[in-house]
Design an enzyme around this catalytic site. Sequence first.
Site, short mmCIF file in Angstrom:
data_model
loop_
_atom_site.label_atom_id
_atom_site.label_comp_id
_atom_site.label_asym_id
_atom_site.label_seq_id
_atom_site.Cartn_x
_atom_site.Cartn_y
_atom_site.Cartn_z
N HIS A 235 0.86 -1.19 0.00
CA HIS A 235 0.00 0.00 0.00
C HIS A 235 0.89 1.24 0.00
O HIS A 235 2.08 1.15 0.28
CB HIS A 235 -0.89 0.02 1.26
CG HIS A 235 -0.10 0.16 2.53
ND1 HIS A 235 0.56 -0.90 3.11
CD2 HIS A 235 0.17 1.23 3.31
CE1 HIS A 235 1.18 -0.50 4.20
NE2 HIS A 235 0.98 0.82 4.35
N ASP A 237 0.85 5.20 1.82
CA ASP A 237 0.19 5.83 2.96
C ASP A 237 -0.59 7.06 2.50
O ASP A 237 -0.12 7.81 1.65
CB ASP A 237 1.24 6.23 4.02
CG ASP A 237 1.87 4.99 4.67
OD1 ASP A 237 1.30 3.89 4.58
OD2 ASP A 237 2.96 5.14 5.26
N HIS A 292 4.79 0.16 -0.28
CA HIS A 292 5.56 -0.65 0.68
C HIS A 292 4.69 -1.73 1.28
O HIS A 292 3.46 -1.68 1.19
CB HIS A 292 6.17 0.25 1.77
CG HIS A 292 5.17 1.09 2.51
ND1 HIS A 292 4.60 2.23 1.98
CD2 HIS A 292 4.63 0.96 3.75
CE1 HIS A 292 3.77 2.75 2.85
NE2 HIS A 292 3.75 2.00 3.94
N ARG A 302 8.35 -9.04 15.12
CA ARG A 302 8.70 -7.70 14.66
C ARG A 302 7.67 -6.70 15.17
O ARG A 302 6.47 -7.01 15.22
CB ARG A 302 8.76 -7.68 13.13
CG ARG A 302 9.04 -6.34 12.55
CD ARG A 302 9.47 -6.40 11.08
NE ARG A 302 9.80 -5.06 10.66
CZ ARG A 302 8.92 -4.22 10.12
NH1 ARG A 302 7.69 -4.61 9.87
NH2 ARG A 302 9.27 -2.99 9.80
O1 LIG Z 1 5.52 -2.38 9.70
C1 LIG Z 1 5.97 -1.73 8.79
O2 LIG Z 1 7.17 -1.67 8.55
C2 LIG Z 1 5.06 -0.96 7.87
C3 LIG Z 1 3.87 -0.35 8.57
C4 LIG Z 1 3.05 0.47 7.64
O3 LIG Z 1 3.29 0.52 6.47
C5 LIG Z 1 1.89 1.24 8.14
O4 LIG Z 1 1.54 1.13 9.33
O5 LIG Z 1 1.30 1.99 7.32
FE LIG Z 2 2.29 2.14 5.49
#
Ligand SMILES: O=C(O)CCC(=O)C(=O)O
Ligand SMILES: [Fe+2]
Length: 376
Positions: A235, A237, A292, A302
């Site tokens: 996605h 942001d 990403h 993680r």
């Molecule tokens: O966990 C991650 O590295 C990405 C998180 C992410 O893309 C988000 O919360 O929008």
């Molecule tokens: Fe994100």
Amino acid sequence: MKPPTEYTMPSRLAEVYKAHPAYLHHNHLDFESLREVPESHAWPPLDDYPSRDSYGAESVPVIDLADPNSVKLVGYACKTWGVFQVTNHSISMRLLDNIESEGQRLFSLPRQQKLKAARLPDGISGYGVARISSFFPKLMWSEGFTIVGSPAEHARQLWPQDFSSFCDAMEEYEKEMKQFAGRLLWLILSSLGINKEDIKWAGPTGDFGDAGAVLQLNSYPACPEPNRAMGLAAHTDSTLLTVLYQNSTSGLQVLRDGVEWVTVTPIKGALVINVGDLLHILSNGRYPSILHRAVVNATHHRLSIAYLYGPPMNVQISPLSKLVDPSHPPLYRPVTWSEYLDAKAQHFNKALSSVRLCTPLNGFVDMNNNNSVKVG
Ligand SMILES: O=C(O)CCC(=O)C(=O)O
Ligand SMILES: [Fe+2]
């Protein structure tokens, strides 16, 4: 769902989600107890593009914010990658350690306890699966906790006796992040030749005091079959920019030049900065919003904490007039953050194209369209 008959512009972030309730399954798996990935969470092979670790000159840029050349470096990173890491950013290691351990404490609670703070279908804050889950047939190998303003209401459900250390850490982080994100936004804007006179909504002191923000805690448990699971699907942001803190376990990947997934290697104490869709609009397409995703692994849990930073709710965001001329016509129509979130809730990865006026002339590849738009 039917559109509401009478539309009033939401003035608060939380109101945007009322129009698009997401009935997601909160019957989370007890991830830790599973020896294999169940069908509900089994994704087809993740082979859309090859993945590689970040190395050498072809790695996501790392910028020391104390470098006298930081504006240039940030501009170059935004233009060529849409993502970079920063060091020397002024957020203390103590605070980063603190939010990491408070985040761990939350996600290691028993499942039934976490569900007491479940996000409501038309709500924005609380515990739950990724909101973008509604766009995919399979569930993701992750859980999240979303905070807008004070987390007290939900934290009280989680720890009836002792919720203050969680709230204190999150509120301190939100306050520090708000200042930091404003500073960073100016750095990015100055790399485009934009100054305080050009952005009225930065407020009288130029501190973006009315900016909106969401704090998103993401947890990705170790997974017995990581190649069959997805931590968080690809996605962009819906923000101006996102500041992401990740623990020492890698998992974040960015799509480089539309051809390969590159891992953003964790660097102790560094913060990852993503260009969001609204900055892409402001920059009139010069800075790409970065596609990403997060992948999972077999051995390590993680944790990531994303600070999703946007403009004041009702400010119209459009290509900055200094970046528009006859050879660079405006690529997007004006849109408020709340309208854009609305578009995202309906069109997901096609939201950016839904507000586009014409195709980019500079060979920009619109990842959001999931096809390569190259014109001119
Ligand atoms: O966990 C991650 O590295 C990405 C998180 C992410 O893309 C988000 O919360 O929008
Ligand atoms: Fe994100």
